[in-house]
Scaffold this motif. Sequence first.
Motif, PDB file in Angstrom:
ATOM      1  N   MET A  65       0.825  -1.205   0.000  1.00  0.00           N
ATOM      2  CA  MET A  65       0.000   0.000   0.000  1.00  0.00           C
ATOM      3  C   MET A  65       0.860   1.255   0.000  1.00  0.00           C
ATOM      4  O   MET A  65       0.565   2.234  -0.694  1.00  0.00           O
ATOM      5  CB  MET A  65      -0.942  -0.006   1.202  1.00  0.00           C
ATOM      6  N   ALA A  66       1.946   1.242   0.797  1.00  0.00           N
ATOM      7  CA  ALA A  66       2.835   2.405   0.849  1.00  0.00           C
ATOM      8  C   ALA A  66       3.462   2.659  -0.518  1.00  0.00           C
ATOM      9  O   ALA A  66       3.587   3.811  -0.949  1.00  0.00           O
ATOM     10  CB  ALA A  66       3.920   2.174   1.900  1.00  0.00           C
ATOM     11  N   ALA A  67       3.855   1.593  -1.206  1.00  0.00           N
ATOM     12  CA  ALA A  67       4.453   1.738  -2.541  1.00  0.00           C
ATOM     13  C   ALA A  67       3.448   2.327  -3.527  1.00  0.00           C
ATOM     14  O   ALA A  67       3.791   3.185  -4.347  1.00  0.00           O
ATOM     15  CB  ALA A  67       4.956   0.384  -3.034  1.00  0.00           C
ATOM     16  N   LYS A  68       2.207   1.862  -3.460  1.00  0.00           N
ATOM     17  CA  LYS A  68       1.172   2.383  -4.356  1.00  0.00           C
ATOM     18  C   LYS A  68       0.896   3.856  -4.068  1.00  0.00           C
ATOM     19  O   LYS A  68       0.745   4.669  -4.999  1.00  0.00           O
ATOM     20  CB  LYS A  68      -0.113   1.570  -4.194  1.00  0.00           C
ATOM     21  N   LEU A  69       0.829   4.214  -2.794  1.00  0.00           N
ATOM     22  CA  LEU A  69       0.577   5.603  -2.414  1.00  0.00           C
ATOM     23  C   LEU A  69       1.736   6.503  -2.840  1.00  0.00           C
ATOM     24  O   LEU A  69       1.529   7.627  -3.302  1.00  0.00           O
ATOM     25  CB  LEU A  69       0.368   5.693  -0.900  1.00  0.00           C
ATOM     26  N   ASP A  71       3.820   5.916  -5.310  1.00  0.00           N
ATOM     27  CA  ASP A  71       3.829   5.971  -6.769  1.00  0.00           C
ATOM     28  C   ASP A  71       2.853   7.022  -7.281  1.00  0.00           C
ATOM     29  O   ASP A  71       3.087   7.655  -8.319  1.00  0.00           O
ATOM     30  CB  ASP A  71       3.476   4.600  -7.337  1.00  0.00           C
ATOM     31  N   LYS A  72       1.764   7.228  -6.540  1.00  0.00           N
ATOM     32  CA  LYS A  72       0.768   8.222  -6.913  1.00  0.00           C
ATOM     33  C   LYS A  72       1.012   9.565  -6.217  1.00  0.00           C
ATOM     34  O   LYS A  72       0.168  10.452  -6.262  1.00  0.00           O
ATOM     35  CB  LYS A  72      -0.630   7.705  -6.588  1.00  0.00           C
ATOM     36  N   LYS A  73       2.161   9.670  -5.538  1.00  0.00           N
ATOM     37  CA  LYS A  73       2.586  10.901  -4.860  1.00  0.00           C
ATOM     38  C   LYS A  73       1.629  11.316  -3.749  1.00  0.00           C
ATOM     39  O   LYS A  73       1.391  12.506  -3.531  1.00  0.00           O
ATOM     40  CB  LYS A  73       2.767  12.039  -5.870  1.00  0.00           C
ATOM     41  N   LEU A 254       7.235  -0.449  -6.996  1.00  0.00           N
ATOM     42  CA  LEU A 254       7.881   0.775  -7.476  1.00  0.00           C
ATOM     43  C   LEU A 254       8.498   0.586  -8.852  1.00  0.00           C
ATOM     44  O   LEU A 254       8.439   1.473  -9.701  1.00  0.00           O
ATOM     45  CB  LEU A 254       8.961   1.212  -6.484  1.00  0.00           C
ATOM     46  N   LEU A 255       9.113  -0.572  -9.073  1.00  0.00           N
ATOM     47  CA  LEU A 255       9.809  -0.814 -10.331  1.00  0.00           C
ATOM     48  C   LEU A 255       8.865  -0.945 -11.518  1.00  0.00           C
ATOM     49  O   LEU A 255       9.307  -0.935 -12.670  1.00  0.00           O
ATOM     50  CB  LEU A 255      10.678  -2.069 -10.217  1.00  0.00           C
ATOM     51  N   ARG A 260       9.780   6.551 -13.388  1.00  0.00           N
ATOM     52  CA  ARG A 260      10.575   6.952 -12.221  1.00  0.00           C
ATOM     53  C   ARG A 260      11.604   5.870 -11.894  1.00  0.00           C
ATOM     54  O   ARG A 260      11.981   5.692 -10.744  1.00  0.00           O
ATOM     55  CB  ARG A 260       9.642   7.183 -11.027  1.00  0.00           C
ATOM     56  N   ILE A 261      12.054   5.149 -12.901  1.00  0.00           N
ATOM     57  CA  ILE A 261      12.917   4.001 -12.678  1.00  0.00           C
ATOM     58  C   ILE A 261      14.235   4.396 -12.017  1.00  0.00           C
ATOM     59  O   ILE A 261      14.734   3.697 -11.120  1.00  0.00           O
ATOM     60  CB  ILE A 261      13.170   3.238 -14.009  1.00  0.00           C
TER      61      ILE A 261
END
Length: 293
Positions: A65-69, A71-73, A254-255, A260-261
Amino acid sequence: MTEIFLEALFDTLIVLPFLLVIYIVIELVEHKTSVFGNRKILQGKLAPLIGSAAGLVPLCGFSVMAAKLYDKKFIRTGTLLAVFIATSDEAIILLLSEVTNVKALSAVLPLLIIKFVLAVIVGYAANAILFREKVNETVAPLATDAPDYECGHEHPEESKWNIYLLTPLWHTLKIALYLFVINFVFGLIIDEQTIANSLAGNIYLQPLITAAVGLIPSCASSAILTSAYAGGIITFGSMAAGLVVNAGMGFMILLKNFKRIKQNLALIASTFALSYVVGILINVVAPFIPFIN
């Protein structure tokens, strides 16, 4: 080989009931709490602190969830790193299930303290350094799809039967299979004195290898690290190095964003380097701290 097979099977069967109980408790916590639910939590001054605490809960869903959030800033870099560093995937569960291993059980509290303090420090430091980082003001209701983890923890039907019994049972059997395979392989390796000899006493090489293992986006990585520590193959600091960088499927999420790689690869490299340094530092001071090793 038969003796090693039976010993690995016996060791795995012992922890089965404890794993099941722990997973049932985790499902209760998961479905009764909501951490990433509003803007005050996600973007406030307490975000890294709350993220660090959430990461300690043995649920890979928090890192996803943290990664998804991120990624969407919707959250800042420091908050993301706080969650990732605090996360240990299945490690805490596996250590707690080692009811006959005093060494494994005594490692739980020091590990939680180290990961929490480190996560808080890194989280706030990163947010302070990147103080100009922009985040979206409107937070999407991402937490409502919490059961949709991308780490293999699926919740197909939201009935109490599935949530509180079948899902914990499935997780238990999957982790038990990992443990059996790892215990069997370790039994063969230790008998042949291959990896055990090459790693024994090498406080600088161990954290490098375990950190690399920690990057593996699977429950198997935390199972390998905790089993190796419980079996006396690696030190506490080396296990900690692998678990600091172990963020479940978080890095894989994230990848997926190729735009944003470079930034995301830099985050991975930084976390890896941090985990290696932490592992070495703990290995150096461990002889002076009786309750660690």
